[in-house]
Design a protein around this motif. Structure first.
Motif, mmCIF file in Angstrom:
data_model
loop_
_atom_site.group_PDB
_atom_site.id
_atom_site.type_symbol
_atom_site.label_atom_id
_atom_site.label_comp_id
_atom_site.label_asym_id
_atom_site.label_seq_id
_atom_site.Cartn_x
_atom_site.Cartn_y
_atom_site.Cartn_z
ATOM 1 N N TYR A 1 31.936 67.217 34.738
ATOM 2 C CA TYR A 1 31.709 68.548 34.182
ATOM 3 C C TYR A 1 31.508 68.489 32.671
ATOM 4 O O TYR A 1 30.751 69.282 32.100
ATOM 5 N N GLY A 2 32.178 67.558 31.991
ATOM 6 C CA GLY A 2 31.950 67.376 30.560
ATOM 7 C C GLY A 2 30.525 66.961 30.269
ATOM 8 O O GLY A 2 29.898 67.442 29.307
ATOM 9 N N LYS A 3 29.990 66.078 31.091
ATOM 10 C CA LYS A 3 28.600 65.653 30.945
ATOM 11 C C LYS A 3 27.661 66.835 31.160
ATOM 12 O O LYS A 3 26.695 67.020 30.410
ATOM 13 N N HIS B 1 32.058 76.992 26.507
ATOM 14 C CA HIS B 1 33.177 76.299 27.131
ATOM 15 C C HIS B 1 33.069 76.557 28.634
ATOM 16 O O HIS B 1 32.245 77.362 29.076
ATOM 17 N N THR C 1 32.565 74.033 20.075
ATOM 18 C CA THR C 1 32.950 73.662 21.439
ATOM 19 C C THR C 1 34.075 72.633 21.435
ATOM 20 O O THR C 1 35.039 72.744 22.215
ATOM 21 N N LEU D 1 37.736 73.236 23.110
ATOM 22 C CA LEU D 1 38.251 72.359 24.155
ATOM 23 C C LEU D 1 39.579 71.721 23.769
ATOM 24 O O LEU D 1 40.331 71.278 24.639
ATOM 25 N N MET E 1 41.045 70.012 29.782
ATOM 26 C CA MET E 1 40.100 70.105 28.685
ATOM 27 C C MET E 1 40.070 68.828 27.850
ATOM 28 O O MET E 1 39.038 68.468 27.278
ATOM 29 N N LEU F 1 37.731 66.550 29.681
ATOM 30 C CA LEU F 1 36.378 67.093 29.589
ATOM 31 C C LEU F 1 35.825 66.932 28.176
ATOM 32 O O LEU F 1 34.647 66.625 27.989
ATOM 33 N N ARG F 2 36.672 67.122 27.164
ATOM 34 C CA ARG F 2 36.237 67.023 25.763
ATOM 35 C C ARG F 2 35.682 65.636 25.452
ATOM 36 O O ARG F 2 34.637 65.492 24.809
ATOM 37 N N SER G 1 34.408 63.425 27.527
ATOM 38 C CA SER G 1 33.150 63.220 28.235
ATOM 39 C C SER G 1 32.014 64.001 27.574
ATOM 40 O O SER G 1 30.903 63.488 27.392
ATOM 41 N N TYR G 2 32.289 65.247 27.213
ATOM 42 C CA TYR G 2 31.291 66.093 26.546
ATOM 43 C C TYR G 2 30.832 65.450 25.239
ATOM 44 O O TYR G 2 29.631 65.312 24.979
ATOM 45 N N ARG G 3 31.776 65.037 24.416
ATOM 46 C CA ARG G 3 31.446 64.454 23.111
ATOM 47 C C ARG G 3 30.609 63.181 23.279
ATOM 48 O O ARG G 3 29.584 62.991 22.610
#
Length: 287
Positions: free
Chosen positions: A105-107, A168, A199, A203, A223, A226-227, A229-231
């Protein structure tokens, strides 16, 4: 929207519509089979509601992954906006149904942001102007702290990309094997690095006001995964270095203080901001 301002319809159907969700600024009601009502909480200024409606119209023309706005209404003495109904559930609920997919989900969150940040747009406010106004009214900062942060803000580079400024998992709907972005209340044209900073801060520190403490703890844990992975995915697929994103974090965090926050989040942000001001250097998010 008319040239003389928005037309505000009065909803008075005598029905109690089901509450299907809520956030810090509004409640979401199932108004009909194809329409939801975003009903803003008491005290929300009318110009803020009007700005979201204008932004929704403009954004819908360039970014298809968002519900259509159907106009401003007044319902039981509160302002709201009617939106096209999206069948599905938000990413937060899906994350906790499938806790082993936090990284995935982070991706996805990064992919949505990357798509958004390729779009040039003209909106009622630039992101820098919005941050400047919010920092100036942040009630918890001293005048010296505000001056320090505003000076840093003025040195940051401008841009004209579509910035959600509140992206988010709670603002991502999963529907028909796709993703829909909602809640453009804070949208502006600006620098993508500032939007990513926002964001990352959300997170780390963000927490919904209207949920139980135990669930907040669980959300914070999810979070953090997820943070990361998102970064990782955003940096790997953009030309923006982490140093530029870090440079925005002080003004973005300070502007956040002008919003409705839990006492815990406000305290955390204040410690975060003052620690970085004391160091007189760019802010970083803990890796």
């Amino acid at each position: 929207m008319s040239e003389n301002g928005p037309v505000i319809r009065i909803l008075d159907d005598g029905k109690d519509h089901p509450l299907i969700g809520q956030g810090n600024t509004a409640e979401i009601y199932n108004y009909s089979e194809k329409v939801i009502l975003k009903l803003f909480r008491e005290g929300m200024p009318q110009d803020t509601v009007e700005r979201e409606a204008r932004c929704a119209e403009s954004i819908g023309g360039v970014f298809p992954d968002t519900p259509h706005s159907l106009g401003i209404v007044r319902y039981r003495n509160r302002l709201g906006i009617l939106y096209e109904k999206v069948s599905g559930t938000d990413m937060i609920r899906e994350m906790f149904r499938h806790p082993f997919r936090f990284g995935s989900y982070g991706k996805t969150l990064a992919q949505i942001h990357l798509k958004m940040h390729r779009i040039d747009i003209e909106l009622p406010y630039t992101l820098k102007d919005k941050l400047e106004r919010e920092i100036s009214f942040a009630p918890d900062l001293t005048e010296h702290e505000k001056e320090t942060v505003l000076q840093i803000l003025q040195e940051m580079p401008e841009d004209t990309k579509l910035c959600h400024n509140d992206l988010h998992p709670g603002n991502i709907m999963i529907a028909n094997d796709g993703y829909i972005v909602i809640d453009w209340l804070t949208a502006a044209a600006g620098n993508p690095a500032a939007d990513v900073s926002r964001t990352l801060l959300l997170l780390r520190f963000g927490e919904p006001m209207h949920i139980r403490m135990l669930k907040r703890v669980l959300i914070r844990f999810g979070m953090s995964v997820l943070r990361g992975s998102y970064r990782k995915h955003y940096l790997a697929n953009s030309r923006i270095p982490m140093s530029e994103i870090q440079g925005w974090m002080l003004p973005v965090a300070a502007a956040r203080l002008s919003e409705w926050l839990t006492e815990h989040e406000r305290d955390q942000l204040l410690r975060f901001i003052r620690k970085r001001i004391a160091k007189n250097g760019p802010m970083t998010v803990r890796q």
